[in-house]
Design an enzyme around this catalytic site. Structure first.
Site, mmCIF file in Angstrom:
data_model
loop_
_atom_site.group_PDB
_atom_site.id
_atom_site.type_symbol
_atom_site.label_atom_id
_atom_site.label_comp_id
_atom_site.label_asym_id
_atom_site.label_seq_id
_atom_site.Cartn_x
_atom_site.Cartn_y
_atom_site.Cartn_z
ATOM 1 N N HIS A 167 0.809 -1.222 0.000
ATOM 2 C CA HIS A 167 0.000 0.000 0.000
ATOM 3 C C HIS A 167 0.849 1.282 0.000
ATOM 4 O O HIS A 167 0.295 2.389 0.038
ATOM 5 C CB HIS A 167 -0.944 0.022 1.205
ATOM 6 C CG HIS A 167 -1.991 -1.053 1.183
ATOM 7 N ND1 HIS A 167 -2.848 -1.226 0.118
ATOM 8 C CD2 HIS A 167 -2.308 -2.021 2.087
ATOM 9 C CE1 HIS A 167 -3.664 -2.256 0.380
ATOM 10 N NE2 HIS A 167 -3.342 -2.754 1.555
ATOM 11 N N ASP A 203 -2.497 -10.719 -2.648
ATOM 12 C CA ASP A 203 -3.080 -10.258 -1.379
ATOM 13 C C ASP A 203 -4.569 -9.952 -1.611
ATOM 14 O O ASP A 203 -4.975 -9.597 -2.715
ATOM 15 C CB ASP A 203 -2.335 -9.008 -0.919
ATOM 16 C CG ASP A 203 -2.763 -8.517 0.450
ATOM 17 O OD1 ASP A 203 -2.067 -8.811 1.427
ATOM 18 O OD2 ASP A 203 -3.805 -7.819 0.534
ATOM 19 N N HIS A 205 -6.227 -7.511 -0.783
ATOM 20 C CA HIS A 205 -6.482 -6.089 -1.052
ATOM 21 C C HIS A 205 -5.627 -5.615 -2.216
ATOM 22 O O HIS A 205 -4.497 -6.069 -2.396
ATOM 23 C CB HIS A 205 -6.158 -5.251 0.189
ATOM 24 C CG HIS A 205 -6.854 -5.736 1.420
ATOM 25 N ND1 HIS A 205 -6.254 -6.601 2.315
ATOM 26 C CD2 HIS A 205 -8.099 -5.528 1.882
ATOM 27 C CE1 HIS A 205 -7.105 -6.877 3.290
ATOM 28 N NE2 HIS A 205 -8.241 -6.252 3.046
#
Lengths: 350, 350
Positions: A167, A203, A205
């Site tokens: 992220h 993942d 996300h």
């Protein structure tokens, strides 16, 4: 043929006692115990402790300003009045230069640490405390040591990175991530002579940070399968199918968002699709952002993947036969996450 | 000649049980009791209850999307899982589309309410709950009713607006503000035929929202005296002397940041400077963003102004002889804020 595991005891040093979600301090799930849960499940694998690496490749991914902030923030916070004032011993932002705040005006950077935090951190969940920098920096060394093993001839190496990284954009951190380990690994493979590197992110996300790092570049592909952000999932603003890159990177980003509840079959098919995509694009090396939070019992996602699904994903990506660096991302259920990583590695080793 | 006071009982409906600062829920200071503290101090003034006004001027200041969000947010939040999940019954954002997060990519608007909140709200201090919209909308009616009185012949009218408004930009709210009452008042004076309107903001904090609304316009001047944001004060990113407007608004913004600890003399001189500036620029009507948090005993600012200073400020601005709408902004010490407002009004009435 057992995939070597790279780790560092320093990755345990980041201890997020809590995170803050919609204004409420809640228990964190990105815990140091994750390292031990994975190590225990991989005890049959050869174990390598990470070796120190300089900042050159890290600085190729992240702005120096972000790195300097992260390195100094915990000490600066401890010297401030925050713990005394409100009992907050971790760096947490409270004001953010959003487009709505800026309204087209050019801001002057904030001077106060509590306001500077929001310049770099884009959510309230990603706290910085004593040991955060040391752990995040150690995770980068873990990723780079895994790259070293691959460059030395291993077909695949697993980097037990923690905290996770996908992220983190060039200049901003969030989503329980501080430094983008997978992006640094991809840069290392590029620097070692691989003309085109593929990153496949499994993942649960979307890895908005990795996407951002390579958004305008044609030499590193980024493909991700994840729960649809339009269903209300982090990172909310990115990870939609229409995001495909720009400029020299046009067409080198691919997103395969999946509905809540998606299980093994459809999920593994999407991973296979991405595997074929990076191979078809001529990538000569592979980085896998290996989160295992797509598991049905994970507290942080609504996907329903099992160990079989992770093994199938590993087979699809390992089957490409590319030099591969597997970088740990999310996965938060301590009781099962280690065996899910083991399932993926088993599949990838073939 | 006693300045008429406009108020609305509905402005008490917003009850911020707490705010969130660096991740910690802390008691709010922008309380409904502020209304009564001011009313009590102004009981000798003629009192007018606000009359309803349509949204035309409000929509001239704020994006319809922001208005729709604010109007519906509390109900939507209550219908969501947030109270059950984490005990949060107020709308609080947790992720923000900062430049660092966006990294040059175009975001897709979030679908989940907990992520949408950060599209409109740019800090964690400005909670929306039941009654917030009703109070904020009532405060706009208060401001517009005060304008009506001035247009009907009163030289000056005081609008007891609450919650305050000067941190609200065209599309973003924050700083305990939801709708920009002063900006709407200025638009109303413009719409009534005043070719140039001056806003002088004497709240202890810079009114970044009002500045943003008129940043590119030459028909409304915005001048502010406030504690220097570079000393670490909200709104941190704006309020520096170099911010002077753009395009048609070039030179129509003026900021006079003052050091922590500044008291009556220097503060009132700065207000006088702004008074002369708006008069010299040919403004035919005046809006004063009347915060009284520059007071020495206010919990939210480090300035050291007394009742004498507020009286002097009132004399400087009232002495211009312009039709004037005085719009309440901050001021948080219940025991003294009413008398400070009274001092200002006394000075302004001359």
């Amino acid at each position: 043929m057992s995939i070597p595991v790279v780790w560092s005891p320093a990755t345990r040093l980041h201890v997020p006692e809590h995170e803050v979600w919609v204004g409420v301090p809640t228990p964190g799930t990105e815990l140091p115990e994750r390292v031990d849960a994975i190590l225990a499940a991989l005890e049959a694998h050869p174990l390598h402790e990470a070796t120190p690496h300089d900042d050159e490749l890290l600085e190729a991914v992240h702005d120096g300003e972000l790195l300097a902030f992260l390195e100094g923030a915990a000490t600066a916070w401890a010297a401030g009045p925050y713990d005394e004032l409100v009992g907050q011993d971790r760096v947490v932002p409270y004001v953010f230069a959003t487009p709505a705040m800026l309204a087209g005006m050019e801001p002057t950077p904030a001077t106060a640490l509590h306001a500077q935090a929001g310049q770099y951190c884009y959510d309230t969940m990603t706290l910085v405390g004593p040991g955060t920098w040391e752990a995040a920096r150690a995770a980068v060394d873990v990723a780079l040591t895994a790259v070293d093993l691959v460059l030395a001839g291993e077909r695949t190496a697993y980097a037990l990175c923690r905290p996770p990284g996908h992220h983190v954009t060039p200049s901003g951190y969030g989503g329980s991530c501080y430094l983008n380990n997978a992006a640094v690994a991809a840069e290392a493979l590029r620097a070692a002579g691989h003309d085109r590197v593929g990153i496949v992110d499994i993942d649960a996300h979307h890895g908005n940070g990795t996407q951002a790092v390579f958004w305008g570049r044609g030499d590193v592909l980024y493909g991700s399968v994840h729960v649809d952000p339009a269903a209300g999932w982090f990172p909310h603003l990115f990870g939609h199918a229409g995001e495909t890159g720009t400029g020299a990177g046009a067409g080198t980003t691919r997103n395969l968002p999946l509905p809540e509840g998606t299980g093994d079959g459809r999920w593994a098919e999407a991973v296979t699709d991405l595997a074929q995509w990076v191979a078809g694009a001529g990538c000569t090396a592979l980085v896998v952002s290996l989160g295992v939070d797509a598991a049905g019992d994970d507290p942080e996602s609504p996907l329903q993947v099992t160990g079989d699904g992770f093994r199938d994903a590993g087979q699809a990506l390992g089957g490409l036969g590319l030099p591969s660096v597997l970088v740990q991302e999310g996965g938060y259920r301590l009781a099962t996450m280690g065996s899910l990583v083991a399932s993926y590695l088993h599949g990838h080793a073939g």
